[in-house]
Design a protein around this motif. Structure first.
Motif, PDB file in Angstrom:
ATOM      1  N   ASN A 136       0.810  -1.224   0.000  1.00  0.00           N
ATOM      2  CA  ASN A 136       0.000   0.000   0.000  1.00  0.00           C
ATOM      3  C   ASN A 136       0.843   1.274   0.000  1.00  0.00           C
ATOM      4  OD1 ASN A 136      -2.514  -1.370   0.080  1.00  0.00           O
ATOM      5  ND2 ASN A 136      -2.242  -1.734   2.270  1.00  0.00           N
ATOM      6  N   ALA A 137       2.149   1.146   0.100  1.00  0.00           N
ATOM      7  CA  ALA A 137       3.011   2.335   0.146  1.00  0.00           C
ATOM      8  C   ALA A 137       2.997   3.061  -1.197  1.00  0.00           C
ATOM      9  CB  ALA A 137       4.428   1.937   0.505  1.00  0.00           C
ATOM     10  N   GLN A 138       3.108   4.377  -1.130  1.00  0.00           N
ATOM     11  CA  GLN A 138       3.207   5.218  -2.320  1.00  0.00           C
ATOM     12  C   GLN A 138       4.665   5.623  -2.517  1.00  0.00           C
ATOM     13  OE1 GLN A 138       0.387   5.691  -4.191  1.00  0.00           O
ATOM     14  NE2 GLN A 138      -0.580   4.386  -2.626  1.00  0.00           N
ATOM     15  N   THR A 139       5.154   5.519  -3.745  1.00  0.00           N
ATOM     16  CA  THR A 139       6.548   5.871  -4.035  1.00  0.00           C
ATOM     17  C   THR A 139       6.582   7.052  -4.994  1.00  0.00           C
ATOM     18  OG1 THR A 139       7.213   3.564  -3.749  1.00  0.00           O
ATOM     19  CG2 THR A 139       8.771   5.030  -4.833  1.00  0.00           C
ATOM     20  N   ILE A 140       7.302   8.075  -4.593  1.00  0.00           N
ATOM     21  CA  ILE A 140       7.433   9.298  -5.385  1.00  0.00           C
ATOM     22  C   ILE A 140       8.856   9.356  -5.922  1.00  0.00           C
ATOM     23  CG2 ILE A 140       7.223  11.811  -5.381  1.00  0.00           C
ATOM     24  CD1 ILE A 140       5.612  11.376  -2.671  1.00  0.00           C
ATOM     25  N   PHE A 141       9.004   9.359  -7.227  1.00  0.00           N
ATOM     26  CA  PHE A 141      10.320   9.472  -7.851  1.00  0.00           C
ATOM     27  C   PHE A 141      10.511  10.901  -8.366  1.00  0.00           C
ATOM     28  CE2 PHE A 141       9.693   4.887  -8.153  1.00  0.00           C
ATOM     29  CZ  PHE A 141      10.958   4.394  -7.846  1.00  0.00           C
ATOM     30  N   THR A 142      11.755  11.340  -8.313  1.00  0.00           N
ATOM     31  CA  THR A 142      12.085  12.634  -8.897  1.00  0.00           C
ATOM     32  C   THR A 142      13.531  12.586  -9.367  1.00  0.00           C
ATOM     33  OG1 THR A 142      11.957  15.041  -8.550  1.00  0.00           O
ATOM     34  CG2 THR A 142      12.867  13.725  -6.743  1.00  0.00           C
ATOM     35  N   VAL A 143      13.882  13.472 -10.288  1.00  0.00           N
ATOM     36  CA  VAL A 143      15.258  13.592 -10.769  1.00  0.00           C
ATOM     37  C   VAL A 143      15.854  14.864 -10.185  1.00  0.00           C
ATOM     38  CG1 VAL A 143      16.714  13.938 -12.810  1.00  0.00           C
ATOM     39  CG2 VAL A 143      14.848  12.269 -12.871  1.00  0.00           C
ATOM     40  N   LEU A 196      18.223   9.208 -17.192  1.00  0.00           N
ATOM     41  CA  LEU A 196      17.423   9.026 -15.976  1.00  0.00           C
ATOM     42  C   LEU A 196      15.946   9.257 -16.254  1.00  0.00           C
ATOM     43  CD1 LEU A 196      19.612  10.839 -13.268  1.00  0.00           C
ATOM     44  CD2 LEU A 196      19.404   8.371 -13.644  1.00  0.00           C
ATOM     45  N   LEU A 197      15.642  10.346 -16.946  1.00  0.00           N
ATOM     46  CA  LEU A 197      14.244  10.676 -17.224  1.00  0.00           C
ATOM     47  C   LEU A 197      13.586   9.625 -18.101  1.00  0.00           C
ATOM     48  CD1 LEU A 197      14.745  14.497 -17.804  1.00  0.00           C
ATOM     49  CD2 LEU A 197      13.348  13.480 -15.989  1.00  0.00           C
ATOM     50  N   ALA A 198      14.286   9.204 -19.148  1.00  0.00           N
ATOM     51  CA  ALA A 198      13.702   8.213 -20.054  1.00  0.00           C
ATOM     52  C   ALA A 198      13.521   6.867 -19.348  1.00  0.00           C
ATOM     53  CB  ALA A 198      14.587   8.051 -21.290  1.00  0.00           C
ATOM     54  N   GLY A 199      14.523   6.436 -18.606  1.00  0.00           N
ATOM     55  CA  GLY A 199      14.421   5.163 -17.900  1.00  0.00           C
ATOM     56  C   GLY A 199      13.363   5.182 -16.825  1.00  0.00           C
ATOM     57  N   LEU A 200      13.293   6.281 -16.094  1.00  0.00           N
ATOM     58  CA  LEU A 200      12.312   6.398 -15.022  1.00  0.00           C
ATOM     59  C   LEU A 200      10.896   6.381 -15.575  1.00  0.00           C
ATOM     60  CD1 LEU A 200      11.430   6.897 -12.133  1.00  0.00           C
ATOM     61  CD2 LEU A 200      12.040   9.309 -12.405  1.00  0.00           C
ATOM     62  N   HIS A 201      10.621   7.183 -16.581  1.00  0.00           N
ATOM     63  CA  HIS A 201       9.260   7.234 -17.126  1.00  0.00           C
ATOM     64  C   HIS A 201       8.873   5.923 -17.798  1.00  0.00           C
ATOM     65  CE1 HIS A 201       8.117  11.301 -16.133  1.00  0.00           C
ATOM     66  NE2 HIS A 201       9.319  11.719 -16.494  1.00  0.00           N
ATOM     67  N   SER A 202       9.833   5.250 -18.400  1.00  0.00           N
ATOM     68  CA  SER A 202       9.552   3.937 -18.968  1.00  0.00           C
ATOM     69  C   SER A 202       9.114   2.962 -17.882  1.00  0.00           C
ATOM     70  CB  SER A 202      10.794   3.396 -19.682  1.00  0.00           C
ATOM     71  OG  SER A 202      10.580   2.080 -20.138  1.00  0.00           O
ATOM     72  N   ALA A 203       9.792   3.007 -16.738  1.00  0.00           N
ATOM     73  CA  ALA A 203       9.441   2.122 -15.630  1.00  0.00           C
ATOM     74  C   ALA A 203       8.078   2.476 -15.040  1.00  0.00           C
ATOM     75  CB  ALA A 203      10.516   2.176 -14.547  1.00  0.00           C
ATOM     76  N   LEU A 204       7.807   3.758 -14.895  1.00  0.00           N
ATOM     77  CA  LEU A 204       6.572   4.185 -14.239  1.00  0.00           C
ATOM     78  C   LEU A 204       5.334   3.884 -15.070  1.00  0.00           C
ATOM     79  CD1 LEU A 204       7.563   7.567 -12.539  1.00  0.00           C
ATOM     80  CD2 LEU A 204       7.625   5.243 -11.632  1.00  0.00           C
ATOM     81  N   GLU A 205       5.509   3.695 -16.366  1.00  0.00           N
ATOM     82  CA  GLU A 205       4.357   3.352 -17.206  1.00  0.00           C
ATOM     83  C   GLU A 205       3.755   2.007 -16.846  1.00  0.00           C
ATOM     84  OE1 GLU A 205       5.796   3.503 -21.177  1.00  0.00           O
ATOM     85  OE2 GLU A 205       5.777   5.700 -21.303  1.00  0.00           O
ATOM     86  N   ASN A 206       4.543   1.152 -16.197  1.00  0.00           N
ATOM     87  CA  ASN A 206       4.100  -0.224 -15.937  1.00  0.00           C
ATOM     88  C   ASN A 206       4.082  -0.577 -14.456  1.00  0.00           C
ATOM     89  OD1 ASN A 206       4.023  -0.952 -18.819  1.00  0.00           O
ATOM     90  ND2 ASN A 206       6.237  -0.710 -18.711  1.00  0.00           N
ATOM     91  N   THR A 207       4.052   0.423 -13.591  1.00  0.00           N
ATOM     92  CA  THR A 207       4.081   0.152 -12.151  1.00  0.00           C
ATOM     93  C   THR A 207       2.933   0.879 -11.457  1.00  0.00           C
ATOM     94  OG1 THR A 207       5.654   1.986 -11.850  1.00  0.00           O
ATOM     95  CG2 THR A 207       6.568  -0.227 -12.033  1.00  0.00           C
ATOM     96  N   GLY A 208       2.454   0.279 -10.377  1.00  0.00           N
ATOM     97  CA  GLY A 208       1.391   0.892  -9.596  1.00  0.00           C
ATOM     98  C   GLY A 208       1.935   1.581  -8.364  1.00  0.00           C
ATOM     99  N   ASN A 209       1.123   2.436  -7.769  1.00  0.00           N
ATOM    100  CA  ASN A 209       1.469   3.160  -6.544  1.00  0.00           C
ATOM    101  C   ASN A 209       2.737   3.988  -6.691  1.00  0.00           C
ATOM    102  OD1 ASN A 209      -0.735   1.908  -5.476  1.00  0.00           O
ATOM    103  ND2 ASN A 209       0.384   0.652  -4.006  1.00  0.00           N
ATOM    104  N   CYS A 210       3.066   4.383  -7.925  1.00  0.00           N
ATOM    105  CA  CYS A 210       4.278   5.164  -8.184  1.00  0.00           C
ATOM    106  C   CYS A 210       3.907   6.471  -8.883  1.00  0.00           C
ATOM    107  CB  CYS A 210       5.268   4.384  -9.038  1.00  0.00           C
ATOM    108  SG  CYS A 210       5.979   2.989  -8.169  1.00  0.00           S
ATOM    109  N   HIS A 211       4.688   7.498  -8.590  1.00  0.00           N
ATOM    110  CA  HIS A 211       4.357   8.838  -9.053  1.00  0.00           C
ATOM    111  C   HIS A 211       5.644   9.581  -9.396  1.00  0.00           C
ATOM    112  CE1 HIS A 211       0.535   7.878  -6.999  1.00  0.00           C
ATOM    113  NE2 HIS A 211       1.332   7.408  -6.060  1.00  0.00           N
ATOM    114  N   TYR A 212       5.501  10.610 -10.217  1.00  0.00           N
ATOM    115  CA  TYR A 212       6.649  11.430 -10.603  1.00  0.00           C
ATOM    116  C   TYR A 212       6.428  12.859 -10.140  1.00  0.00           C
ATOM    117  CZ  TYR A 212      10.274  13.704 -13.337  1.00  0.00           C
ATOM    118  OH  TYR A 212      11.369  14.441 -13.709  1.00  0.00           O
ATOM    119  N   PHE A 213       7.441  13.434  -9.492  1.00  0.00           N
ATOM    120  CA  PHE A 213       7.401  14.843  -9.125  1.00  0.00           C
ATOM    121  C   PHE A 213       8.511  15.569  -9.882  1.00  0.00           C
ATOM    122  CE2 PHE A 213       8.691  18.499  -6.567  1.00  0.00           C
ATOM    123  CZ  PHE A 213       7.474  19.171  -6.513  1.00  0.00           C
ATOM    124  N   PRO A 214       8.192  16.664 -10.579  1.00  0.00           N
ATOM    125  CA  PRO A 214       9.136  17.260 -11.541  1.00  0.00           C
ATOM    126  C   PRO A 214      10.124  18.264 -10.934  1.00  0.00           C
ATOM    127  CG  PRO A 214       7.021  18.364 -11.700  1.00  0.00           C
ATOM    128  CD  PRO A 214       6.843  17.258 -10.688  1.00  0.00           C
TER     129      PRO A 214
END
Length: 316
Positions: free
Chosen positions: A178-185, A205-223
């Motif tokens: 249930n944890a939420q994960t926030i990724f940022t560069v 980093l940006l391309a790899g991160l966004h590629s991963a986040l397209e297929n994962t749940g409970n994950c978010h991007y902060f710019p």
């Protein structure tokens, strides 16, 4: 503070409150944000093994924490009169071998506990450039000023980064679905790698991160990176080294983060914590005066009232 081309941020459906438990991990920008959480007295832990810059160092640490790995003498080495670990930052290094091993293993236990109990993970990616130890073939988190001839330098590919991110998310989900994960560069510029090389690193980093986040749940991007590059866009928002964002930039990014990720229900408590901390930092002209005693009493009363609702708060 207003700017003409604001980077859009979306209000989260999983906001952080004083009931939340936050684990921050990654580059020195993660420390900047953690200092903000600490100021407002949120429950936050940051970088138990010190600053970790690249995705595979973060992945290795999370894997070790997931398995509750025990560091032994084979994981450390002696250099320049201190004991070091290639999986940790130099801030963790120590002149005493046993102390270093104890600190490393305490960090693993602490992180394993957070893996199971944190409500939010905030992970900041710093660079895609990595160093590989020539004799072992292993990537290191920090070179600890070991001569550069003992390493080869390379840049992580987009797919490598995406796999590391996916594995980190998988490890968190295994322990804490249930944890939420926030990724940022990180907006920190790694100019020592070169100007073009820094841009190459951030783009990977940006391309790899966004590629991963397209297929994962409970994950978010902060710019964070985009706010500095596209909204602030000026060297006056950098420290004198022209590498790290200055306090104005950090404060502005924090304001954006609050608007996106902090529950509006805790705004009053945050303002009260801020006011109390400023009052405690006040230097009286006459500490023995009646006026100052009344001031201290009033501040102590405000702390007592706040702790009735938030007993974990600590002021000093």
């Amino acid at each position: 503070m207003q700017f003409t081309t604001p980077v859009p941020v979306i209000k989260s459906n999983f906001p952080i409150s004083y009931d939340s438990k936050i684990f921050s991990l990654g580059s020195c920008f993660a420390v900047n944000m953690a200092e903000k959480f600490d100021h407002f007295q949120f429950r936050n832990e940051v970088n138990p093994l010190g600053i970790l810059f690249h995705p595979q160092a973060l992945e290795r640490f999370m894997q070790s924490a997931s398995e509750k790995k025990s560091f032994t003498e084979t994981d450390i080495f002696y250099h320049n009169e201190r004991w070091h670990c290639f999986d940790a930052h130099s801030d963790v290094s120590h002149s005493d071998k046993e102390t270093l091993l104890t600190n490393l293993n305490n960090a693993i236990v602490l992180t394993h506990d957070y893996l199971k109990t944190a409500s939010h993970f905030i992970i900041t990616l710093g660079t895609a450039w990595v160093y590989r130890k020539s004799d072992s073939g292993n990537l290191v988190a920090n070179c600890h000023k070991v001569p550069q001839r003992e390493f080869s330098k390379e840049v992580l590919g987009v797919d490598d980064i995406s796999r590391s991110i996916c594995h980190i998310v998988e490890l968190i989900s295994q322990h804490n679905p249930n944890a939420q994960t926030i990724f940022t560069v990180s907006p920190v510029r790694h100019i020592k790698d070169g100007f073009a090389e820094n841009q190459r690193s951030k783009s990977h980093l940006l391309a790899g991160l966004h590629s991963a986040l397209e297929n994962t749940g409970n994950c978010h991007y902060f710019p964070s990176y985009e706010i500095v590059m596209d909204e602030l866009r000026d060297y006056r928002f950098y420290a004198p080294d022209m590498i790290h964002p200055n306090q104005v930039a950090i404060d502005y990014i924090w304001e954006k983060f609050v608007s996106c990720w902090i529950s509006e229900n805790v705004s009053a408590d945050m303002n009260e914590v801020d006011a109390i901390r400023k009052a405690l930092a006040h230097k009286p002209f006459n500490p023995d005066s009646e006026q100052h005693r009344k001031f201290v009493s009033a501040v102590e009363n405000r702390i007592r009232k706040l702790r009735e609702r938030l007993p974990f708060l600590g002021f000093s």
